[in-house]
Design a protein around this motif. Structure first.
Motif, PDB file in Angstrom:
ATOM      1  N   MET A   1      88.243  44.851   2.214  1.00  0.00           N
ATOM      2  CA  MET A   1      88.724  43.929   3.368  1.00  0.00           C
ATOM      3  C   MET A   1      88.437  42.656   2.829  1.00  0.00           C
ATOM      4  SD  MET A   1      86.590  43.237   7.131  1.00  0.00           S
ATOM      5  CE  MET A   1      85.667  44.600   6.478  1.00  0.00           C
ATOM      6  N   SER A   2      89.725  41.746   2.890  1.00  0.00           N
ATOM      7  CA  SER A   2      89.665  40.417   2.451  1.00  0.00           C
ATOM      8  C   SER A   2      89.539  39.605   3.578  1.00  0.00           C
ATOM      9  CB  SER A   2      90.867  40.028   1.757  1.00  0.00           C
ATOM     10  OG  SER A   2      90.646  38.672   1.246  1.00  0.00           O
ATOM     11  N   LEU A   3      88.587  38.434   3.795  1.00  0.00           N
ATOM     12  CA  LEU A   3      88.503  37.818   5.091  1.00  0.00           C
ATOM     13  C   LEU A   3      88.520  36.414   4.609  1.00  0.00           C
ATOM     14  CD1 LEU A   3      85.229  39.861   6.603  1.00  0.00           C
ATOM     15  CD2 LEU A   3      87.775  39.886   7.143  1.00  0.00           C
ATOM     16  N   PHE A   4      88.641  35.571   5.550  1.00  0.00           N
ATOM     17  CA  PHE A   4      89.117  34.149   5.469  1.00  0.00           C
ATOM     18  C   PHE A   4      87.879  33.326   4.774  1.00  0.00           C
ATOM     19  CE2 PHE A   4      90.003  29.706   6.570  1.00  0.00           C
ATOM     20  CZ  PHE A   4      91.408  29.592   6.300  1.00  0.00           C
ATOM     21  N   HIS A   5      86.951  33.511   5.523  1.00  0.00           N
ATOM     22  CA  HIS A   5      85.437  32.842   5.003  1.00  0.00           C
ATOM     23  C   HIS A   5      84.417  33.598   4.563  1.00  0.00           C
ATOM     24  CE1 HIS A   5      86.584  30.072   8.575  1.00  0.00           C
ATOM     25  NE2 HIS A   5      86.772  29.356   7.521  1.00  0.00           N
ATOM     26  N   ALA A   6      83.722  32.898   3.429  1.00  0.00           N
ATOM     27  CA  ALA A   6      82.521  33.636   3.028  1.00  0.00           C
ATOM     28  C   ALA A   6      81.302  32.843   2.854  1.00  0.00           C
ATOM     29  CB  ALA A   6      82.874  34.160   1.458  1.00  0.00           C
ATOM     30  N   VAL A   7      80.068  33.099   2.814  1.00  0.00           N
ATOM     31  CA  VAL A   7      78.947  32.301   2.447  1.00  0.00           C
ATOM     32  C   VAL A   7      78.259  33.133   1.268  1.00  0.00           C
ATOM     33  CG1 VAL A   7      77.574  33.493   4.055  1.00  0.00           C
ATOM     34  CG2 VAL A   7      76.741  31.391   3.241  1.00  0.00           C
ATOM     35  N   VAL A   8      77.836  32.366   0.152  1.00  0.00           N
ATOM     36  CA  VAL A   8      77.141  32.790  -1.011  1.00  0.00           C
ATOM     37  C   VAL A   8      75.728  32.313  -0.918  1.00  0.00           C
ATOM     38  CG1 VAL A   8      77.144  33.212  -3.504  1.00  0.00           C
ATOM     39  CG2 VAL A   8      79.178  32.887  -2.084  1.00  0.00           C
ATOM     40  N   HIS A   9      74.766  33.342  -0.889  1.00  0.00           N
ATOM     41  CA  HIS A   9      73.431  32.790  -1.095  1.00  0.00           C
ATOM     42  C   HIS A   9      73.122  33.091  -2.484  1.00  0.00           C
ATOM     43  CE1 HIS A   9      68.927  33.241  -0.648  1.00  0.00           C
ATOM     44  NE2 HIS A   9      69.076  32.040  -0.013  1.00  0.00           N
ATOM     45  N   LEU A  10      72.775  31.995  -3.134  1.00  0.00           N
ATOM     46  CA  LEU A  10      72.537  32.088  -4.715  1.00  0.00           C
ATOM     47  C   LEU A  10      71.237  31.570  -4.996  1.00  0.00           C
ATOM     48  CD1 LEU A  10      74.462  32.277  -7.200  1.00  0.00           C
ATOM     49  CD2 LEU A  10      75.053  30.078  -6.800  1.00  0.00           C
ATOM     50  N   ASP A  11      70.518  32.344  -6.029  1.00  0.00           N
ATOM     51  CA  ASP A  11      69.581  31.883  -6.880  1.00  0.00           C
ATOM     52  C   ASP A  11      69.753  32.251  -8.338  1.00  0.00           C
ATOM     53  OD1 ASP A  11      68.656  34.517  -7.143  1.00  0.00           O
ATOM     54  OD2 ASP A  11      67.126  34.213  -5.617  1.00  0.00           O
ATOM     55  N   HIS A  12      68.880  32.089  -8.915  1.00  0.00           N
ATOM     56  CA  HIS A  12      69.429  32.376 -10.690  1.00  0.00           C
ATOM     57  C   HIS A  12      69.076  33.856 -10.956  1.00  0.00           C
ATOM     58  CE1 HIS A  12      68.864  28.065 -10.984  1.00  0.00           C
ATOM     59  NE2 HIS A  12      69.710  28.275 -11.971  1.00  0.00           N
ATOM     60  N   HIS A  13      68.726  34.704 -10.035  1.00  0.00           N
ATOM     61  CA  HIS A  13      68.657  36.090 -10.096  1.00  0.00           C
ATOM     62  C   HIS A  13      69.544  36.816  -9.482  1.00  0.00           C
ATOM     63  CE1 HIS A  13      64.814  34.875 -12.003  1.00  0.00           C
ATOM     64  NE2 HIS A  13      64.469  34.276 -10.952  1.00  0.00           N
ATOM     65  N   GLN A  14      70.001  36.502  -8.248  1.00  0.00           N
ATOM     66  CA  GLN A  14      71.040  37.436  -7.457  1.00  0.00           C
ATOM     67  C   GLN A  14      71.718  36.559  -6.495  1.00  0.00           C
ATOM     68  OE1 GLN A  14      68.951  40.425  -5.186  1.00  0.00           O
ATOM     69  NE2 GLN A  14      68.149  38.928  -3.813  1.00  0.00           N
ATOM     70  N   ALA A  62      89.418  32.027   0.967  1.00  0.00           N
ATOM     71  CA  ALA A  62      89.949  30.846   1.362  1.00  0.00           C
ATOM     72  C   ALA A  62      89.115  29.774   1.084  1.00  0.00           C
ATOM     73  CB  ALA A  62      90.712  30.762   2.501  1.00  0.00           C
ATOM     74  N   GLU A  63      88.051  29.871   2.063  1.00  0.00           N
ATOM     75  CA  GLU A  63      86.941  29.024   2.052  1.00  0.00           C
ATOM     76  C   GLU A  63      85.537  29.494   1.895  1.00  0.00           C
ATOM     77  OE1 GLU A  63      89.157  25.965   5.151  1.00  0.00           O
ATOM     78  OE2 GLU A  63      87.664  27.085   6.143  1.00  0.00           O
ATOM     79  N   ILE A  64      84.931  28.939   0.967  1.00  0.00           N
ATOM     80  CA  ILE A  64      83.437  29.507   0.593  1.00  0.00           C
ATOM     81  C   ILE A  64      82.334  28.301   0.817  1.00  0.00           C
ATOM     82  CG2 ILE A  64      82.218  30.436  -1.286  1.00  0.00           C
ATOM     83  CD1 ILE A  64      84.943  31.073  -2.534  1.00  0.00           C
ATOM     84  N   LEU A  65      81.326  28.821   1.474  1.00  0.00           N
ATOM     85  CA  LEU A  65      80.053  27.965   1.447  1.00  0.00           C
ATOM     86  C   LEU A  65      79.179  28.464   0.709  1.00  0.00           C
ATOM     87  CD1 LEU A  65      78.252  25.746   2.911  1.00  0.00           C
ATOM     88  CD2 LEU A  65      77.721  27.439   4.503  1.00  0.00           C
ATOM     89  N   VAL A  66      78.464  27.586  -0.384  1.00  0.00           N
ATOM     90  CA  VAL A  66      77.587  28.239  -1.271  1.00  0.00           C
ATOM     91  C   VAL A  66      75.948  27.373  -0.785  1.00  0.00           C
ATOM     92  CG1 VAL A  66      76.668  27.974  -3.763  1.00  0.00           C
ATOM     93  CG2 VAL A  66      79.209  28.322  -3.409  1.00  0.00           C
ATOM     94  N   VAL A  67      75.026  28.554  -0.669  1.00  0.00           N
ATOM     95  CA  VAL A  67      73.878  27.895  -0.218  1.00  0.00           C
ATOM     96  C   VAL A  67      72.837  28.672  -1.214  1.00  0.00           C
ATOM     97  CG1 VAL A  67      74.552  27.909   2.405  1.00  0.00           C
ATOM     98  CG2 VAL A  67      73.624  29.854   1.525  1.00  0.00           C
ATOM     99  N   GLY A  68      71.594  27.942  -1.019  1.00  0.00           N
ATOM    100  CA  GLY A  68      70.532  28.293  -1.732  1.00  0.00           C
ATOM    101  C   GLY A  68      69.708  27.274  -2.348  1.00  0.00           C
ATOM    102  N   SER A  69      69.169  27.550  -3.462  1.00  0.00           N
ATOM    103  CA  SER A  69      68.271  26.366  -3.962  1.00  0.00           C
ATOM    104  C   SER A  69      69.264  25.255  -4.645  1.00  0.00           C
ATOM    105  CB  SER A  69      67.071  26.747  -5.053  1.00  0.00           C
ATOM    106  OG  SER A  69      67.913  27.091  -6.237  1.00  0.00           O
ATOM    107  N   SER A  70      68.752  23.931  -4.477  1.00  0.00           N
ATOM    108  CA  SER A  70      69.665  22.924  -5.174  1.00  0.00           C
ATOM    109  C   SER A  70      70.004  23.166  -6.758  1.00  0.00           C
ATOM    110  CB  SER A  70      69.010  21.566  -4.816  1.00  0.00           C
ATOM    111  OG  SER A  70      67.586  21.360  -5.358  1.00  0.00           O
ATOM    112  N   THR A  71      68.890  23.604  -7.267  1.00  0.00           N
ATOM    113  CA  THR A  71      69.119  23.968  -8.922  1.00  0.00           C
ATOM    114  C   THR A  71      70.188  24.803  -8.880  1.00  0.00           C
ATOM    115  OG1 THR A  71      66.712  23.354  -9.108  1.00  0.00           O
ATOM    116  CG2 THR A  71      67.887  24.410 -10.813  1.00  0.00           C
ATOM    117  N   ALA A  72      69.967  26.011  -8.424  1.00  0.00           N
ATOM    118  CA  ALA A  72      70.904  27.264  -8.669  1.00  0.00           C
ATOM    119  C   ALA A  72      72.503  26.707  -8.015  1.00  0.00           C
ATOM    120  CB  ALA A  72      70.564  28.293  -7.814  1.00  0.00           C
TER     121      ALA A  72
END
Length: 126
Positions: A1-14, A62-72
């Motif tokens: 399933m391909s959806l329009f929006h995504a959010v990525v919660h990111l750190d250096h491990h996963q 189409a649109e991606i929000l990246v969240v997590g620590s400022s370093t990652a």
């Protein structure tokens, strides 16, 4: 399933990638490699492999929000700008967050995209 929006919660491990619309949420996790070696710059190489895998999962969104620590976020942004320039225009925001639940991530992203799309004059297909 391909959806329009995504959010990525990111750190250096996963990374947790949540694609969503008004009714559906699709979750994927990408884990960084845990290989250890005495080879020079091995940490950078495995981080690049990890970020490359995250980018592969973001193809077609189409649109991606990246969240997590400022370093990652900073490291990921640098990687995307240098190695995945086509993805740069799809990452529409970066926000620092601590350790939100999946529901909190989706709620944060929905609010973000609602504001972002209104400012851009785009109807939001949430």
């Amino acid at each position: 399933m391909s959806l329009f929006h995504a959010v990525v919660h990111l750190d250096h491990h996963q990374a947790q990638i949540l694609q969503f619309d008004t009714e559906h949420v699709q979750s994927e996790k990408v884990k960084a490699s845990s290989r250890h070696s005495k080879q020079h710059h091995n940490t950078v190489r495995t981080e690049h492999e990890f970020f490359a895998e995250v980018c592969e999962h973001l193809q077609g969104i189409a649109e991606i929000l990246v969240v997590g620590s400022s370093t990652a976020q900073s490291d990921f942004k640098h990687y995307v700008e240098k190695h995945r320039p086509a993805l740069v225009r799809h990452v529409v925001g970066y926000e620092s967050v601590d350790h939100p639940t999946e529901r909190q991530l989706v709620a944060l992203a929905r609010q973000f995209f609602l504001k972002h799309d209104r400012m851009a004059g785009v109807p939001t297909p949430l």
